[in-house]
Design an enzyme around this catalytic site. Structure first.
Site, mmCIF file in Angstrom:
data_model
loop_
_atom_site.group_PDB
_atom_site.id
_atom_site.type_symbol
_atom_site.label_atom_id
_atom_site.label_comp_id
_atom_site.label_asym_id
_atom_site.label_seq_id
_atom_site.Cartn_x
_atom_site.Cartn_y
_atom_site.Cartn_z
ATOM 1 N N SER A 7 25.679 -64.553 46.230
ATOM 2 C CA SER A 7 26.003 -63.128 46.139
ATOM 3 C C SER A 7 27.281 -62.832 46.893
ATOM 4 O O SER A 7 27.345 -63.015 48.119
ATOM 5 C CB SER A 7 24.866 -62.279 46.709
ATOM 6 N N HIS A 32 26.592 -63.934 41.692
ATOM 7 C CA HIS A 32 25.806 -62.698 41.704
ATOM 8 C C HIS A 32 26.668 -61.573 42.275
ATOM 9 O O HIS A 32 27.266 -61.715 43.350
ATOM 10 C CB HIS A 32 24.558 -62.896 42.573
ATOM 11 N N ASP A 34 26.625 -57.671 43.407
ATOM 12 C CA ASP A 34 25.818 -56.503 43.772
ATOM 13 C C ASP A 34 26.662 -55.237 43.696
ATOM 14 O O ASP A 34 27.631 -55.083 44.439
ATOM 15 C CB ASP A 34 25.264 -56.658 45.197
ATOM 16 N N MET A 36 26.598 -51.274 44.242
ATOM 17 C CA MET A 36 25.832 -50.226 44.926
ATOM 18 C C MET A 36 26.634 -48.932 44.934
ATOM 19 O O MET A 36 27.857 -48.950 45.115
ATOM 20 C CB MET A 36 25.526 -50.646 46.366
ATOM 21 N N HIS A 65 24.208 -57.038 39.207
ATOM 22 C CA HIS A 65 22.989 -56.323 39.626
ATOM 23 C C HIS A 65 23.370 -54.883 39.954
ATOM 24 O O HIS A 65 23.998 -54.620 40.978
ATOM 25 C CB HIS A 65 22.404 -57.051 40.837
ATOM 26 N N MET A 67 22.609 -51.637 41.338
ATOM 27 C CA MET A 67 21.750 -50.853 42.227
ATOM 28 C C MET A 67 22.310 -49.443 42.280
ATOM 29 O O MET A 67 22.827 -48.983 43.308
ATOM 30 C CB MET A 67 21.687 -51.510 43.610
ATOM 31 N N MET A 136 13.022 -58.240 44.003
ATOM 32 C CA MET A 136 13.675 -58.010 45.285
ATOM 33 C C MET A 136 12.743 -58.450 46.414
ATOM 34 O O MET A 136 11.619 -57.962 46.519
ATOM 35 C CB MET A 136 14.031 -56.537 45.458
ATOM 36 N N GLY A 141 20.110 -52.823 49.351
ATOM 37 C CA GLY A 141 21.111 -51.979 49.984
ATOM 38 C C GLY A 141 21.958 -52.649 51.037
ATOM 39 O O GLY A 141 23.089 -52.237 51.277
ATOM 40 N N PHE A 142 21.442 -53.704 51.654
ATOM 41 C CA PHE A 142 22.174 -54.388 52.717
ATOM 42 C C PHE A 142 21.894 -55.885 52.670
ATOM 43 O O PHE A 142 20.793 -56.309 52.325
ATOM 44 C CB PHE A 142 21.763 -53.858 54.102
ATOM 45 N N ASP A 174 15.889 -62.210 44.941
ATOM 46 C CA ASP A 174 17.070 -61.789 45.700
ATOM 47 C C ASP A 174 16.647 -61.179 47.030
ATOM 48 O O ASP A 174 15.941 -60.178 47.069
ATOM 49 C CB ASP A 174 17.842 -60.755 44.869
ATOM 50 N N GLY A 175 17.112 -61.802 48.127
ATOM 51 C CA GLY A 175 16.903 -61.217 49.437
ATOM 52 C C GLY A 175 16.301 -62.161 50.449
ATOM 53 O O GLY A 175 15.181 -62.618 50.284
ATOM 54 N N GLY A 176 17.051 -62.491 51.476
ATOM 55 C CA GLY A 176 16.523 -63.288 52.574
ATOM 56 C C GLY A 176 16.279 -64.748 52.263
ATOM 57 O O GLY A 176 15.556 -65.421 53.002
ATOM 58 N N GLY A 196 22.910 -64.743 49.686
ATOM 59 C CA GLY A 196 24.049 -64.037 50.248
ATOM 60 C C GLY A 196 24.511 -64.681 51.531
ATOM 61 O O GLY A 196 25.268 -65.656 51.535
#
Length: 215
Positions: A7, A32, A34, A36, A65, A67, A136, A141-142, A174-176, A196
């Site tokens: 990302s 990827h 993002d 926003m 993506h 958002m 997600m 958002g972050f 997606d995430g962590g 990311g």
């Protein structure tokens, strides 16, 4: 073998083109992106003109993506900018079926994302139309957030639905996601890993790819 989609939210934007080239050289499968808007999520990132610019530096598929609220207003522009996959949020799309059809009409593959508190079952009426479902595993958002373990159960649910209904959508998460938890996400049924900070904060992108490939 799971696909790795770095990302660019976590890349160094002062050398974004170089970062994308380095990710490709390291063995990444997708890029990827993002997007926003500061409304659907608190942060504001990039738009279609950045997608158009970075399209020139790589042939890797762009996994965009959105958002954003009212994503249907921007499908055509992001498709024309070079998006291969366009994913919208269930929570942000009032007329989801129409939006999914619009993505396909513009020549891109259609994805729908659900937030951590949204159950998989909300996709029942649309899932057969999708090329990708994005789970997600953090609240959007972050970057840099901790992986939410409940995502593993949702991945498993999606995999069972896909098998039972003989569908062929990809399961993206997606995430962590880091090297140390990537294998659990893959084992749960993920086909695409969005990374990311776990990718771009590493001193050696090739090592990240190698360690995930090796399991």
């Amino acid at each position: 073998m799971a696909l790795i989609a770095p990302s660019i939210l976590s890349a160094d934007f002062t050398i974004l083109g170089e970062e994308i080239k380095k990710a490709e050289q390291a063995g990444a499968d997708w890029i990827h992106v993002d997007v926003m808007d500061g409304r659907f999520v608190p942060n504001i990132t990039i738009g279609q003109e950045v997608v158009r610019s970075i399209r020139k530096v790589t042939s890797l598929p762009f996994d965009v993506h959105l958002m954003i609220v009212e994503p249907e207003r921007y499908i055509k522009e992001f498709a024309e900018a070079g998006s291969d996959y366009i994913t919208v949020h269930y929570e942000a799309s009032v007329h989801l079926h129409r939006t999914v059809q619009s993505i396909k009409e513009e020549g891109a593959k259609a994805g729908v994302s659900i937030n951590p508190a949204t159950p998989v079952m909300v996709l029942d009426e649309i899932i057969a139309e999708l090329d990708l479902v994005l789970i997600m595993s953090v609240n959007p958002g972050f970057g840099g957030q901790r992986f939410i373990e409940e995502a593993l159960r949702k991945i498993g649910q999606l995999k069972r639905i896909r098998n039972e209904r003989k569908l062929d959508f990809l399961i993206e998460v997606d995430g962590g996601i880091k090297v140390d938890n990537a294998q659990r996400v893959i084992n749960a049924g993920a086909d695409v890993l969005v990374m990311g900070s776990g990718f771009f904060n590493s001193p050696d992108y090739s090592e990240v790819v190698r360690r995930i490939r090796d399991g």
